[in-house]
Every structure is written in C-alpha cells, then in structure tokens.
Design a protein around this motif. Structure first.
Motif, PDB file in Angstrom:
ATOM      1  N   THR A   7       1.173  -1.108  -0.205  1.00 50.18           N
ATOM      2  CA  THR A   7      -0.223  -0.214   0.271  1.00 50.18           C
ATOM      3  C   THR A   7       0.922   1.395   0.131  1.00 50.18           C
ATOM      4  OG1 THR A   7      -1.640  -1.063   0.653  1.00 50.18           O
ATOM      5  CG2 THR A   7      -1.958   0.990   1.467  1.00 50.18           C
ATOM      6  N   LEU A   8       1.686   1.134   0.627  1.00 50.71           N
ATOM      7  CA  LEU A   8       2.870   3.088   0.634  1.00 50.71           C
ATOM      8  C   LEU A   8       3.492   2.779  -0.374  1.00 50.71           C
ATOM      9  CD1 LEU A   8       4.775   2.117   3.857  1.00 50.71           C
ATOM     10  CD2 LEU A   8       2.529   3.337   3.329  1.00 50.71           C
ATOM     11  N   GLN A   9       3.302   2.172  -1.625  1.00 50.32           N
ATOM     12  CA  GLN A   9       3.921   2.061  -3.003  1.00 50.32           C
ATOM     13  C   GLN A   9       3.088   2.940  -3.825  1.00 50.32           C
ATOM     14  OE1 GLN A   9       5.938  -1.605  -5.433  1.00 50.32           O
ATOM     15  NE2 GLN A   9       6.944  -2.390  -2.849  1.00 50.32           N
ATOM     16  N   VAL A  10       1.824   1.908  -3.687  1.00 51.58           N
ATOM     17  CA  VAL A  10       1.192   2.092  -4.192  1.00 51.58           C
ATOM     18  C   VAL A  10      -0.004   3.696  -4.017  1.00 51.58           C
ATOM     19  CG1 VAL A  10      -1.431   2.364  -4.601  1.00 51.58           C
ATOM     20  CG2 VAL A  10      -0.554  -0.028  -4.299  1.00 51.58           C
ATOM     21  N   ALA A  11       0.716   4.107  -3.112  1.00 47.24           N
ATOM     22  CA  ALA A  11      -0.015   4.855  -2.299  1.00 47.24           C
ATOM     23  C   ALA A  11       1.153   6.774  -2.836  1.00 47.24           C
ATOM     24  CB  ALA A  11       0.556   5.763  -0.779  1.00 47.24           C
ATOM     25  N   ARG A  12       2.161   6.419  -2.825  1.00 45.11           N
ATOM     26  CA  ARG A  12       3.500   7.423  -3.469  1.00 45.11           C
ATOM     27  C   ARG A  12       2.888   6.849  -5.454  1.00 45.11           C
ATOM     28  NH1 ARG A  12       7.047   5.066   0.195  1.00 45.11           N
ATOM     29  NH2 ARG A  12       7.829   3.560  -0.451  1.00 45.11           N
ATOM     30  N   ALA A  33      -2.208   6.572   3.679  1.00 41.95           N
ATOM     31  CA  ALA A  33      -2.362   5.392   3.543  1.00 41.95           C
ATOM     32  C   ALA A  33      -2.428   4.574   4.940  1.00 41.95           C
ATOM     33  CB  ALA A  33      -1.385   4.712   3.013  1.00 41.95           C
ATOM     34  N   TYR A  34      -3.527   3.452   4.276  1.00 46.12           N
ATOM     35  CA  TYR A  34      -3.887   3.018   5.941  1.00 46.12           C
ATOM     36  C   TYR A  34      -3.767   0.808   5.454  1.00 46.12           C
ATOM     37  CZ  TYR A  34      -6.092   7.134   6.961  1.00 46.12           C
ATOM     38  OH  TYR A  34      -6.166   8.541   7.711  1.00 46.12           O
ATOM     39  N   VAL A  35      -3.184   0.492   6.297  1.00 44.22           N
ATOM     40  CA  VAL A  35      -2.952  -0.199   6.220  1.00 44.22           C
ATOM     41  C   VAL A  35      -2.894  -1.413   7.160  1.00 44.22           C
ATOM     42  CG1 VAL A  35      -0.407  -1.527   5.412  1.00 44.22           C
ATOM     43  CG2 VAL A  35      -0.745   0.501   4.692  1.00 44.22           C
ATOM     44  N   ALA A  48      -7.305  -9.725  -2.085  1.00 51.26           N
ATOM     45  CA  ALA A  48      -8.501  -9.794  -0.711  1.00 51.26           C
ATOM     46  C   ALA A  48      -8.151 -10.626   0.046  1.00 51.26           C
ATOM     47  CB  ALA A  48      -9.499 -10.942  -1.435  1.00 51.26           C
ATOM     48  N   ASP A  49      -8.930 -10.299   1.080  1.00 50.20           N
ATOM     49  CA  ASP A  49      -8.541 -10.802   2.690  1.00 50.20           C
ATOM     50  C   ASP A  49      -8.171 -10.154   3.541  1.00 50.20           C
ATOM     51  OD1 ASP A  49     -11.029 -11.862   2.009  1.00 50.20           O
ATOM     52  OD2 ASP A  49      -9.591 -13.752   1.472  1.00 50.20           O
ATOM     53  N   PHE A  50      -7.243  -8.822   2.687  1.00 53.20           N
ATOM     54  CA  PHE A  50      -6.348  -8.060   4.059  1.00 53.20           C
ATOM     55  C   PHE A  50      -6.385  -6.594   3.299  1.00 53.20           C
ATOM     56  CE2 PHE A  50      -2.385  -5.693   4.020  1.00 53.20           C
ATOM     57  CZ  PHE A  50      -1.574  -5.750   5.416  1.00 53.20           C
ATOM     58  N   PRO A  51      -6.961  -6.338   4.586  1.00 52.62           N
ATOM     59  CA  PRO A  51      -7.065  -4.493   4.480  1.00 52.62           C
ATOM     60  C   PRO A  51      -6.788  -3.432   4.408  1.00 52.62           C
ATOM     61  CG  PRO A  51      -7.780  -5.080   6.833  1.00 52.62           C
ATOM     62  CD  PRO A  51      -7.083  -6.533   6.250  1.00 52.62           C
ATOM     63  N   ALA A  52      -6.593  -2.518   3.733  1.00 55.29           N
ATOM     64  CA  ALA A  52      -5.864  -1.828   2.694  1.00 55.29           C
ATOM     65  C   ALA A  52      -6.487  -0.706   2.174  1.00 55.29           C
ATOM     66  CB  ALA A  52      -4.522  -2.703   2.721  1.00 55.29           C
ATOM     67  N   ALA A  53      -6.422   0.649   2.282  1.00 54.72           N
ATOM     68  CA  ALA A  53      -6.842   1.603   0.947  1.00 54.72           C
ATOM     69  C   ALA A  53      -5.671   2.457   0.998  1.00 54.72           C
ATOM     70  CB  ALA A  53      -7.924   2.014   1.637  1.00 54.72           C
ATOM     71  N   VAL A  54      -6.391   3.485   0.166  1.00 55.19           N
ATOM     72  CA  VAL A  54      -5.106   5.276  -0.024  1.00 55.19           C
ATOM     73  C   VAL A  54      -6.606   6.347  -0.175  1.00 55.19           C
ATOM     74  CG1 VAL A  54      -3.708   6.593  -1.042  1.00 55.19           C
ATOM     75  CG2 VAL A  54      -3.112   3.802  -1.059  1.00 55.19           C
ATOM     76  N   LEU A  55      -6.474   6.527   0.166  1.00 54.69           N
ATOM     77  CA  LEU A  55      -6.978   8.376   0.625  1.00 54.69           C
ATOM     78  C   LEU A  55      -6.674   8.728  -0.603  1.00 54.69           C
ATOM     79  CD1 LEU A  55      -9.716   9.595   1.994  1.00 54.69           C
ATOM     80  CD2 LEU A  55      -7.822  10.158   3.655  1.00 54.69           C
ATOM     81  N   ILE A  56      -7.868   9.597  -0.928  1.00 56.04           N
ATOM     82  CA  ILE A  56      -7.298  10.498  -1.919  1.00 56.04           C
ATOM     83  C   ILE A  56      -7.443  12.040  -1.273  1.00 56.04           C
ATOM     84  CG2 ILE A  56      -7.643  11.105  -3.924  1.00 56.04           C
ATOM     85  CD1 ILE A  56      -6.577   8.846  -4.259  1.00 56.04           C
ATOM     86  N   ARG A  57      -6.427  12.746  -1.073  1.00 59.55           N
ATOM     87  CA  ARG A  57      -6.665  14.289   0.264  1.00 59.55           C
ATOM     88  C   ARG A  57      -6.951  15.186  -0.548  1.00 59.55           C
ATOM     89  NH1 ARG A  57      -6.802  14.123   5.282  1.00 59.55           N
ATOM     90  NH2 ARG A  57      -7.024  15.978   5.147  1.00 59.55           N
ATOM     91  N   ALA A  77       1.983   8.328  14.550  1.00 56.23           N
ATOM     92  CA  ALA A  77       3.384   8.991  13.655  1.00 56.23           C
ATOM     93  C   ALA A  77       3.464   8.828  12.688  1.00 56.23           C
ATOM     94  CB  ALA A  77       3.716   8.939  14.875  1.00 56.23           C
ATOM     95  N   LYS A  78       3.389   7.560  12.136  1.00 54.56           N
ATOM     96  CA  LYS A  78       3.782   6.849  11.072  1.00 54.56           C
ATOM     97  C   LYS A  78       3.754   7.914   9.796  1.00 54.56           C
ATOM     98  CE  LYS A  78       3.221   1.822  12.491  1.00 54.56           C
ATOM     99  NZ  LYS A  78       4.638   1.763  12.796  1.00 54.56           N
ATOM    100  N   PRO A  79       4.572   8.574   9.044  1.00 49.58           N
ATOM    101  CA  PRO A  79       4.362   9.353   7.991  1.00 49.58           C
ATOM    102  C   PRO A  79       4.333   8.293   6.774  1.00 49.58           C
ATOM    103  CG  PRO A  79       6.642   8.004   8.280  1.00 49.58           C
ATOM    104  CD  PRO A  79       5.949   7.428   9.108  1.00 49.58           C
ATOM    105  N   TRP A  80       2.312   8.614   7.126  1.00 49.72           N
ATOM    106  CA  TRP A  80       1.916   7.548   5.796  1.00 49.72           C
ATOM    107  C   TRP A  80       1.449   8.228   4.981  1.00 49.72           C
ATOM    108  CZ3 TRP A  80       0.525   2.490   8.289  1.00 49.72           C
ATOM    109  CH2 TRP A  80       1.632   1.418   8.789  1.00 49.72           C
ATOM    110  N   ARG A  81       1.244  10.115   5.125  1.00 48.56           N
ATOM    111  CA  ARG A  81       0.999  10.741   4.038  1.00 48.56           C
ATOM    112  C   ARG A  81       1.301  11.267   3.535  1.00 48.56           C
ATOM    113  NH1 ARG A  81      -0.613  16.274   4.774  1.00 48.56           N
ATOM    114  NH2 ARG A  81       0.787  15.925   7.275  1.00 48.56           N
ATOM    115  N   PHE A  82       1.952  10.698   1.745  1.00 51.82           N
ATOM    116  CA  PHE A  82       2.345  11.679   1.615  1.00 51.82           C
ATOM    117  C   PHE A  82       2.462  12.743   0.185  1.00 51.82           C
ATOM    118  CE2 PHE A  82       3.184   6.498   1.829  1.00 51.82           C
ATOM    119  CZ  PHE A  82       4.116   7.148   1.870  1.00 51.82           C
ATOM    120  N   ARG A  83       2.821  13.721   0.227  1.00 48.47           N
ATOM    121  CA  ARG A  83       2.952  15.067  -0.753  1.00 48.47           C
ATOM    122  C   ARG A  83       3.284  15.310  -1.251  1.00 48.47           C
ATOM    123  NH1 ARG A  83       1.081  19.924   3.267  1.00 48.47           N
ATOM    124  NH2 ARG A  83       3.376  19.375   3.535  1.00 48.47           N
TER     125      ARG A  83
END
Length: 183
Positions: A21-26, A51-53, A99-108, A174-180
């Motif tokens: 998910t972090l790769q997809v987010a970036r 990212a929400y992982v 499937a069966d692993f909950p993860a997503a990326v929010l479009i901000r 605190a995790k740096p999972w927002r990417f800009r």
DNA sequence: AGATTGATCCAT
DNA sequence: TGGATCAATCTG
C-alpha cells in the motif's frame, strides 16, 4: 481521447493496486483522477494521499474488524471505498494489496488545471463522488477511474508526513503515511 | 474555537 | 436501542 491508445494515457489496471500500500500511495502521486458523468468529464492530478494498512493500523477503519462498512477494504484491489464522514462529507479511497487484507489509500488533494482541491471532502464534492460509488471498479474505465498520463515523478519530489485527523490512533498516528507532491 | 450532520458501532 | 464517535469543513 482514446483511453487505451495514444501512447501515454491508460487506465490503471488491477496490478497497479495489487502492491504494498505504501508503494501504491506514492505511485498515485501525479496520476489523474477522472470522473465521467452525463454532464461531462473532469480530471485532476493527484497531489496528496494517505495510506491505511492492515488490521493492526489503529488509524484504519479496518482495525475494528470486518464490518459492513469496512468489508470493501477486504475486497480485491482496484475497488473504490467511499464513506460519509461527519454526516456531511464523502471521502474516496482506493483498495490495495489483496483480497482479505484490509488496506486502502485515501485521496486527499488533486490539482485541477485551474485550482487546487485540497481536502478529501472537497475532492469528492468537486468530483461528484458519493457512496453510490462505493465498491465501484476503478479499473473499469467507466464513471470513475485513475489514469497514468505518462508523466514521471521523481522520488525527491515526494514528501512524507503524519496522517491527518487520526490522533486517537496514538503511535500509529505518527507514522509518515501521508504523501504529498512538492510543487 | 465551535457548529455542523447522520451513519456506524458497541455497550447498555 | 441509545449515545458516543468520527480518515472534515465552514464560519466567526
């Protein structure tokens, strides 16, 4: 414009979303969010995501388990997860991994040709996205999808920051999972 | 800083 | 079944 020819423009396939998910987010930074309605087509460049992982991410809706609301996050990659927040605003996510692993990326935030649409609720309002698009297949090339237009984003242009509005998640906040994307 | 707004989730 | 909560935004 053709979506599958002309060299550079193509709808992101399921394989794009079926990665960590972090790769997809970036990777989503610099891609184009496209919304097509009877009124026409509208597109904007994605400039901020979160990212929400996984189950353990306390900031993720899915950390409370598999419920009617979070079920879509457990679905196959490439689905849209759209939910209503504060009874007023919608937020758009793309489901990732498997499937069966909950993860997503929010479009901000997205950059329009004329304006920066900054904030997940504003993005959905501007692109007429609501819960009717929950479970929508983003790889279908209909109604709502994400395009690669061939522009390359250098790693140095991506900043990482803590996620917004998830202080309740304690250490996970605190995790740096927002990417800009830097301008 | 405070109000808004309604779906969702969980404890009563 | 009630009520606290909420991945946000607007206004003053």
């Amino acid at each position: 414009m053709r979506k599958d020819l002309g060299g550079n423009v193509r709808v992101l396939p399921a394989s794009f979303y079926a990665r960590p998910t972090l790769q997809v987010a970036r990777s989503l930074l610099g891609k184009y969010l496209v919304r097509e309605t009877s009124a026409g087509r509208r597109a904007g460049r994605i400039v901020e995501v979160e990212a929400y992982v996984g189950f353990r991410d306390r900031a993720s809706h899915a950390s409370r388990g598999r419920t009617k609301r979070t079920e879509v996050m457990f679905g196959p990659p490439g689905l849209a997860y759209v939910y209503l927040i504060y009874g007023m605003y919608h937020c758009l996510n793309v489901v990732t991994e498997r499937a069966d692993f909950p993860a997503a990326v929010l479009i901000r935030a997205v950059q329009d040709t004329s304006a920066l649409i900054d904030g997940p609720g504003r993005v959905c309002r501007s692109f007429q996205i609501d819960r009717e698009l929950n479970y929508h297949d983003l790889t279908s090339g209909k109604a709502l999808w994400i395009e690669d237009r061939g522009n390359r984003i250098r790693r140095a242009r991506i900043g990482a920051f803590p996620r917004i509005g998830v202080d309740y998640a304690k250490a996970w906040a605190a995790k740096p999972w927002r990417f800009r994307l830097k301008m």
